[in-house]
Design a protein around this motif. Sequence first.
Motif, mmCIF file in Angstrom:
data_model
loop_
_atom_site.group_PDB
_atom_site.id
_atom_site.type_symbol
_atom_site.label_atom_id
_atom_site.label_comp_id
_atom_site.label_asym_id
_atom_site.label_seq_id
_atom_site.Cartn_x
_atom_site.Cartn_y
_atom_site.Cartn_z
ATOM 1 N N UNK A 1 20.355 -85.446 4.319
ATOM 2 C CA UNK A 1 20.175 -84.181 3.694
ATOM 3 C C UNK A 1 21.184 -84.197 2.124
ATOM 4 N N UNK A 2 22.182 -85.165 2.128
ATOM 5 C CA UNK A 2 22.793 -85.069 0.706
ATOM 6 C C UNK A 2 21.809 -85.890 -0.201
ATOM 7 N N UNK B 1 23.891 -77.390 -3.216
ATOM 8 C CA UNK B 1 25.189 -77.623 -2.419
ATOM 9 C C UNK B 1 24.781 -77.558 -0.690
ATOM 10 N N UNK B 2 23.725 -76.611 -0.626
ATOM 11 C CA UNK B 2 23.325 -76.428 0.677
ATOM 12 C C UNK B 2 21.854 -75.985 0.750
ATOM 13 N N UNK B 3 21.237 -75.592 2.131
ATOM 14 C CA UNK B 3 19.805 -75.331 1.960
ATOM 15 C C UNK B 3 19.667 -74.091 2.731
ATOM 16 N N UNK B 4 18.611 -73.346 2.315
ATOM 17 C CA UNK B 4 18.235 -72.050 2.921
ATOM 18 C C UNK B 4 16.751 -72.175 3.459
ATOM 19 N N UNK B 5 16.462 -71.973 4.609
ATOM 20 C CA UNK B 5 14.943 -71.998 5.248
ATOM 21 C C UNK B 5 14.234 -70.684 5.579
ATOM 22 N N UNK C 1 16.891 -69.222 8.120
ATOM 23 C CA UNK C 1 17.772 -70.222 8.781
ATOM 24 C C UNK C 1 18.621 -70.772 7.551
ATOM 25 N N UNK C 2 19.916 -71.458 7.983
ATOM 26 C CA UNK C 2 20.730 -72.019 7.011
ATOM 27 C C UNK C 2 21.225 -73.330 7.379
ATOM 28 N N UNK C 3 21.416 -74.195 6.449
ATOM 29 C CA UNK C 3 22.050 -75.323 6.683
ATOM 30 C C UNK C 3 21.460 -76.274 7.137
ATOM 31 N N UNK C 4 21.835 -77.621 7.063
ATOM 32 C CA UNK C 4 21.498 -78.880 7.798
ATOM 33 C C UNK C 4 21.279 -78.823 9.388
ATOM 34 N N UNK C 5 22.200 -77.745 10.080
ATOM 35 C CA UNK C 5 21.983 -77.591 11.458
ATOM 36 C C UNK C 5 20.923 -76.705 11.791
ATOM 37 N N UNK D 1 28.475 -82.063 3.988
ATOM 38 C CA UNK D 1 27.562 -82.680 3.178
ATOM 39 C C UNK D 1 28.221 -83.267 2.152
ATOM 40 N N UNK D 2 29.562 -82.962 1.726
ATOM 41 C CA UNK D 2 30.201 -83.276 0.777
ATOM 42 C C UNK D 2 30.829 -84.868 1.035
ATOM 43 N N UNK D 3 29.808 -85.696 0.906
ATOM 44 C CA UNK D 3 30.337 -87.120 1.507
ATOM 45 C C UNK D 3 31.419 -87.651 0.401
ATOM 46 N N UNK D 4 31.734 -87.303 -1.021
ATOM 47 C CA UNK D 4 32.537 -87.869 -1.607
ATOM 48 C C UNK D 4 33.755 -87.328 -1.526
#
Length: 424
Positions: free
Chosen positions: A204-205, A214-218, A239-243, A290-293
């Motif tokens: 996802x990142x 920054x994130x995802x909307x489906x 729906x929302x987010x990687x989950x 999602x913010x791996x940094x």
Amino acid sequence: MIRSISSPFAFRRFAILAVVLATLCALSVVVWAQVGGERGIAPVASSSDIEVSGIEVDVRAESGIAAREQAWEEAQRKAWDRLEGPSLSDSQIAGLVSAVVIERERLGPRRYIATLGVVFDRQRASRYLGSEGEATRSAPMLLLPVTVSAGTQMVYERRNPWQRAWAGYQAGQSRIDYVRPAGAGGDSLLLTYGQTGRRSRTWWRNALDQFGAADVLVAIASLRYTYPGGPIEGTFTARFGPDNAYLDGFDMTAASPAELPTMLERAVVRFDRIFELALAEGKLRPDPTLDIGTPELDPALQRLLDLGRTLRAQDQAAAAAASQPTAESGDAITAAPIQTPPPEGSVALYTVQVATPDAASFDGAVSSVRGTPGVRATGIRSTAIGGTSVMTVSYSGSIGELADALRARGFTVRQGSNALAISR
């Protein structure tokens, strides 16, 4: 003799080369078929003006032109009422209107029937609407419009009415910062329905970084065609987010295929309201994983790490003290540990974790830390309302002195090797 032996090997090499070339040609055709063709629909440029759509008018007058003028004035009044604006005259409202959008109209000799949209200039209308157009917007959200029909799931594999409805939506007035890909080129390979089922934050990142989101909307539109030329039943799911968390859903029906674009346009507006409501309820916060940094650790794990650093620092200090030379005083031998405080006027950077159960406690803690004597500057590394926020503090002194100064400000302080955890 040599020629007769080498010719079969040469033929075999030629056959292998021909097979390899044919395979490469086939792969290139497949790849071009996946990314080529007419796929993309560029989204319209978003305007920050305030638009009110779906206003129905039906006016009779001496002529069709007069009926249309009266209908437009009526539409402007209705649009202003929807915004719950203060009482203004028709001329004042007309001065705030920048455009009238004709969604559908029928003009007769003495009658005008239409569905209109009214666009108000935000700069002129905001003085009457207060903070109506100045509400806080969301973080950039990547939008995936998924069409489910006849057992297939499609995003950007080919142009479709659901993609077109989102591309044509005027999102400048929304509180949601939509990132709408055109769907051309490699977008059809990267953004697929299968991507919505992935849970890997790395996948996802990588996808979100391609579009600065920054994130995802489906937005899922399940369309069922009852029979050729008949009604089309739509089931819509947000729906929302990687989950792939469920937000809300609703049903709509188009009387015929010709009415499908209108139904989808209304569905887009419903989706925007769902997303805005979720934002107001605090559900559209970007997933911190999602913010791996700058990953956020669990507070319990962070405390264990701080404790380990503290014990290690104590062991190092004890070893350093044991290795220091001793000084004789009479017959007794006493240790003379050397402590080197920071140079006068020097500034050190420390990490401070703050318990922030709500927004008011966050603001109060930040203000108190910034007002602590000796603090030169502060920075916010992460904000977690309802959890633990993290600050960086530039302080002219040791970490122990900073801990004492914060205790004097009314904080409960737990000290680590190079970090503090504070709470009220």
